[in-house]
Scaffold this motif. Structure first.
Motif, PDB file in Angstrom:
ATOM      1  N   TYR A  25      43.060  31.129 110.527  1.00  0.00           N
ATOM      2  CA  TYR A  25      41.993  30.208 110.369  1.00  0.00           C
ATOM      3  C   TYR A  25      42.229  29.006 111.144  1.00  0.00           C
ATOM      4  O   TYR A  25      43.308  28.556 111.239  1.00  0.00           O
ATOM      5  CB  TYR A  25      41.540  29.762 109.046  1.00  0.00           C
ATOM      6  N   SER A  27      40.609  25.585 113.137  1.00  0.00           N
ATOM      7  CA  SER A  27      39.736  24.386 112.896  1.00  0.00           C
ATOM      8  C   SER A  27      39.963  23.373 113.713  1.00  0.00           C
ATOM      9  O   SER A  27      41.215  23.271 114.060  1.00  0.00           O
ATOM     10  CB  SER A  27      39.573  23.767 111.439  1.00  0.00           C
ATOM     11  N   THR A  44      37.250  19.357 105.480  1.00  0.00           N
ATOM     12  CA  THR A  44      36.033  20.196 106.082  1.00  0.00           C
ATOM     13  C   THR A  44      36.247  21.685 105.843  1.00  0.00           C
ATOM     14  O   THR A  44      35.521  22.353 106.132  1.00  0.00           O
ATOM     15  CB  THR A  44      36.222  19.668 107.390  1.00  0.00           C
ATOM     16  N   LEU A  47      34.423  23.860 103.582  1.00  0.00           N
ATOM     17  CA  LEU A  47      32.812  24.095 103.939  1.00  0.00           C
ATOM     18  C   LEU A  47      32.584  25.156 105.271  1.00  0.00           C
ATOM     19  O   LEU A  47      31.406  25.545 105.258  1.00  0.00           O
ATOM     20  CB  LEU A  47      32.263  22.598 104.427  1.00  0.00           C
ATOM     21  N   GLU A  48      33.626  25.530 105.664  1.00  0.00           N
ATOM     22  CA  GLU A  48      33.289  26.723 106.838  1.00  0.00           C
ATOM     23  C   GLU A  48      32.997  27.996 106.014  1.00  0.00           C
ATOM     24  O   GLU A  48      33.627  28.313 105.186  1.00  0.00           O
ATOM     25  CB  GLU A  48      34.593  26.799 107.840  1.00  0.00           C
ATOM     26  N   ASP A  49      31.946  28.587 106.867  1.00  0.00           N
ATOM     27  CA  ASP A  49      31.517  29.722 106.351  1.00  0.00           C
ATOM     28  C   ASP A  49      32.459  30.897 106.160  1.00  0.00           C
ATOM     29  O   ASP A  49      32.349  31.916 105.637  1.00  0.00           O
ATOM     30  CB  ASP A  49      30.299  30.256 106.925  1.00  0.00           C
ATOM     31  N   LYS A  50      33.339  30.802 107.356  1.00  0.00           N
ATOM     32  CA  LYS A  50      34.021  32.255 107.431  1.00  0.00           C
ATOM     33  C   LYS A  50      35.367  32.035 106.574  1.00  0.00           C
ATOM     34  O   LYS A  50      36.176  33.036 106.472  1.00  0.00           O
ATOM     35  CB  LYS A  50      34.670  32.053 109.003  1.00  0.00           C
ATOM     36  N   GLN A  53      36.660  32.993  99.496  1.00  0.00           N
ATOM     37  CA  GLN A  53      36.795  32.238  98.341  1.00  0.00           C
ATOM     38  C   GLN A  53      38.146  32.147  98.011  1.00  0.00           C
ATOM     39  O   GLN A  53      38.739  31.219  97.435  1.00  0.00           O
ATOM     40  CB  GLN A  53      35.843  32.894  97.223  1.00  0.00           C
ATOM     41  N   LYS A  56      40.189  29.348  99.764  1.00  0.00           N
ATOM     42  CA  LYS A  56      39.919  27.787  99.552  1.00  0.00           C
ATOM     43  C   LYS A  56      40.530  27.102  98.561  1.00  0.00           C
ATOM     44  O   LYS A  56      40.809  25.952  98.836  1.00  0.00           O
ATOM     45  CB  LYS A  56      38.308  27.898  98.761  1.00  0.00           C
TER      46      LYS A  56
END
Length: 103
Positions: A25, A27, A44, A47-50, A53, A56
């Motif tokens: 990932y 960012s 942040t 909050l990223e769609d990619k 769950q 997170k």
């Protein structure tokens, strides 16, 4: 002065690269230093769609280590403006790289 900025050091652009649970990932955040960049990433990243769950909860682990235990961010030997933070997540090593991308 731009909205949200304070006098003193200007924010730089940092790229955060995380390898976790079989995914990579990437960012970017603006921050004053590498520690603040990682803390801002904690705000942040979820909050990223990619972001799945199951990844997170890593954010909570990283945030806790930085704020409650003052965990270290380590400069990478032989490199300029590059750091790493290691995190144990779901009993596995998770690598977090922080790179100052632009001043």
């Amino acid at each position: 002065m731009a909205e949200g900025q304070t006098e003193g050091a200007m924010d730089a652009l940092y790229t955060i690269i995380v390898e976790c649970e079989g995914g990579t990932y990437i960012s970017q955040v603006n921050a004053k230093d590498e520690r603040q960049a990682l803390l801002k990433w904690c705000q942040t990243f979820p909050l990223e769609d990619k972001v799945p769950q199951n990844v997170k909860p890593l954010v909570h682990e990283v945030y806790t280590e930085l704020t409650e235990y003052d965990d270290e961010i380590t400069a990478l030997n032989g490199l300029v403006s590059a750091w790493c933070a290691d995190q144990l997540f779901n009993d596995k090593h998770t690598g977090i790289n922080i790179i100052k991308t632009a001043p």
